[in-house]
Write a protein that holds these residues in place. Structure first.
Motif, PDB file in Angstrom:
ATOM      1  N   ALA A 176      -5.819   1.312 -10.904  1.00 55.19           N
ATOM      2  CA  ALA A 176      -5.322   1.524  -9.395  1.00 55.19           C
ATOM      3  C   ALA A 176      -6.189   1.060  -8.377  1.00 55.19           C
ATOM      4  CB  ALA A 176      -5.134   3.157  -9.218  1.00 55.19           C
ATOM      5  N   GLY A 177      -7.383   1.265  -8.649  1.00 56.64           N
ATOM      6  CA  GLY A 177      -8.517   0.755  -7.824  1.00 56.64           C
ATOM      7  C   GLY A 177      -8.416  -0.896  -7.714  1.00 56.64           C
ATOM      8  N   VAL A 234      -5.827  -2.454  -8.405  1.00 61.33           N
ATOM      9  CA  VAL A 234      -4.598  -3.156  -7.560  1.00 61.33           C
ATOM     10  C   VAL A 234      -4.822  -3.101  -6.276  1.00 61.33           C
ATOM     11  CG1 VAL A 234      -2.295  -2.580  -7.189  1.00 61.33           C
ATOM     12  CG2 VAL A 234      -3.123  -2.586  -9.517  1.00 61.33           C
ATOM     13  N   ARG A 235      -5.388  -1.916  -5.571  1.00 65.60           N
ATOM     14  CA  ARG A 235      -5.676  -1.634  -4.285  1.00 65.60           C
ATOM     15  C   ARG A 235      -6.533  -2.667  -3.738  1.00 65.60           C
ATOM     16  NH1 ARG A 235      -6.645   3.802  -5.906  1.00 65.60           N
ATOM     17  NH2 ARG A 235      -4.770   5.220  -5.588  1.00 65.60           N
ATOM     18  N   ALA A 236      -7.276  -3.213  -4.575  1.00 63.79           N
ATOM     19  CA  ALA A 236      -8.595  -4.155  -3.704  1.00 63.79           C
ATOM     20  C   ALA A 236      -7.782  -5.532  -3.840  1.00 63.79           C
ATOM     21  CB  ALA A 236      -9.555  -4.149  -4.736  1.00 63.79           C
ATOM     22  N   THR A 237      -6.935  -5.937  -4.771  1.00 63.72           N
ATOM     23  CA  THR A 237      -6.408  -7.159  -4.857  1.00 63.72           C
ATOM     24  C   THR A 237      -4.894  -7.189  -4.005  1.00 63.72           C
ATOM     25  OG1 THR A 237      -5.247  -6.453  -7.070  1.00 63.72           O
ATOM     26  CG2 THR A 237      -7.299  -7.729  -7.005  1.00 63.72           C
ATOM     27  N   LEU A 238      -4.363  -6.223  -3.813  1.00 64.78           N
ATOM     28  CA  LEU A 238      -3.129  -6.439  -2.994  1.00 64.78           C
ATOM     29  C   LEU A 238      -3.541  -7.341  -1.589  1.00 64.78           C
ATOM     30  CD1 LEU A 238      -0.998  -3.271  -3.718  1.00 64.78           C
ATOM     31  CD2 LEU A 238      -0.443  -5.587  -4.419  1.00 64.78           C
ATOM     32  N   PRO A 239      -4.336  -6.792  -0.697  1.00 63.94           N
ATOM     33  CA  PRO A 239      -4.618  -7.622   0.425  1.00 63.94           C
ATOM     34  C   PRO A 239      -4.763  -8.997   0.174  1.00 63.94           C
ATOM     35  CG  PRO A 239      -5.571  -5.307   0.581  1.00 63.94           C
ATOM     36  CD  PRO A 239      -5.308  -5.689  -0.859  1.00 63.94           C
TER      37      PRO A 239
END
Length: 287
Positions: free
Chosen positions: A204-205, A207-212
């Motif tokens: 989850a971390g 994904v949150r870091a790579t989405l932007p």
């Protein structure tokens, strides 16, 4: 101002009257057939009506006797009690707070899936049509494929039976293997659960870091593609025009190659069998 509709002609009136008469006649014929079947069924003169009535009377008496037994009454009471309990226990679920998230989830899924289904529907229809055409085109091969499948199943059946016999005879050893695996894997399950939770948190971390950055990259790619669209269109036009200009040359080259191949074939045939036609000289000159 609205136009007044034209009145039906005499032929239209006659056609409607004829159709109405035909439909009425068909309905009357159907009703007559039904009446005739009922009369023939319950007619006491040939014995069929009395037999039907006797069977109905006996069936009704047996049903009444069976339903009047204590066992049937107890079963009816238990069914009614079960339905009552289900109704009283299931009714609060509709107004329970837990049902609101479920309803919201179903609504969101429906709202999200409807546009997807609308967008995919033409592609699905095309795929279904193409698949139907493929199945229809390959229909001559289906009997052979069915025969091969039947032969393969017949060949595998003895192996499966032998394996089943071996496993049935080795059931104590299989139980020992199962017990050993259970004893070995049971202490590892809590560790696996903890590792799965840590992996889920780390994922989850990530994904949150790579989405932007991915969103920025997608926007930059879209902007680049929009800016390079004229160049791509120009390149496609150049490619198509080049193919159009090469088409006559390719056709001419193919035609010349075909003539040369035919001439070579004639010369080879004349050289291989010279005694076939001694007074005929074959000469082919390529253009």
């Amino acid at each position: 101002m609205a136009t007044i509709p034209s009145l039906p002609s005499r032929d239209d009136v006659l056609r409607m009257a004829r159709n109405t008469t035909d439909i009425t006649g068909q309905l009357l014929d159907t009703a007559g057939n039904i009446t005739r079947i009922a009369i023939n069924t319950f007619d006491p003169r040939d014995g069929s009506g009395a037999e039907v009535l006797r069977v109905l009377r006996e069936t009704t008496a047996e049903l009444a006797e069976a339903s009047a037994s204590p066992q049937a009454q107890e079963a009816f009471y238990r069914i009614v009690d079960t339905l009552t309990r289900l109704g009283t226990s299931g009714a609060p679920l509709a107004v329970h707070p837990v049902s609101e998230p479920a309803q919201a989830l179903l609504t969101a899924l429906g709202d999200s899936l409807l546009p997807v289904l609308d967008a995919v529907e033409p592609a699905v229809e095309e795929f279904a049509d193409a698949l139907g055409d493929l199945v229809e085109a390959t229909s001559p091969l289906l009997p052979a494929a069915a025969g091969v499948a039947a032969g393969a199943l017949l060949a595998v059946t003895p192996i499966l039976r032998a394996a089943a016999d071996v496993l049935r005879e080795s059931s104590p050893e299989l139980r020992r293997v199962a017990d050993a695996l259970t004893a070995a894997l049971a202490p590892l399950m809590p560790l696996q659960v903890a590792l799965a939770e840590r992996a889920a948190a780390a994922g989850a971390g990530v994904v949150r870091a790579t989405l932007p950055p991915l969103a920025d990259l997608a926007e930059a790619t879209a902007a680049t593609a929009k800016a390079a669209r004229p160049m791509l269109v120009a390149g496609e036009e150049l490619l198509v025009s080049g193919l159009e200009q090469l088409q006559p040359l390719l056709l001419a080259a193919a035609s010349r190659t075909g003539r040369v191949a035919r001439a070579a074939a004639v010369r080879v045939s004349a050289a291989v069998s010279p005694a076939a036609e001694r007074g005929v000289v074959v000469s082919v000159t390529p253009v």
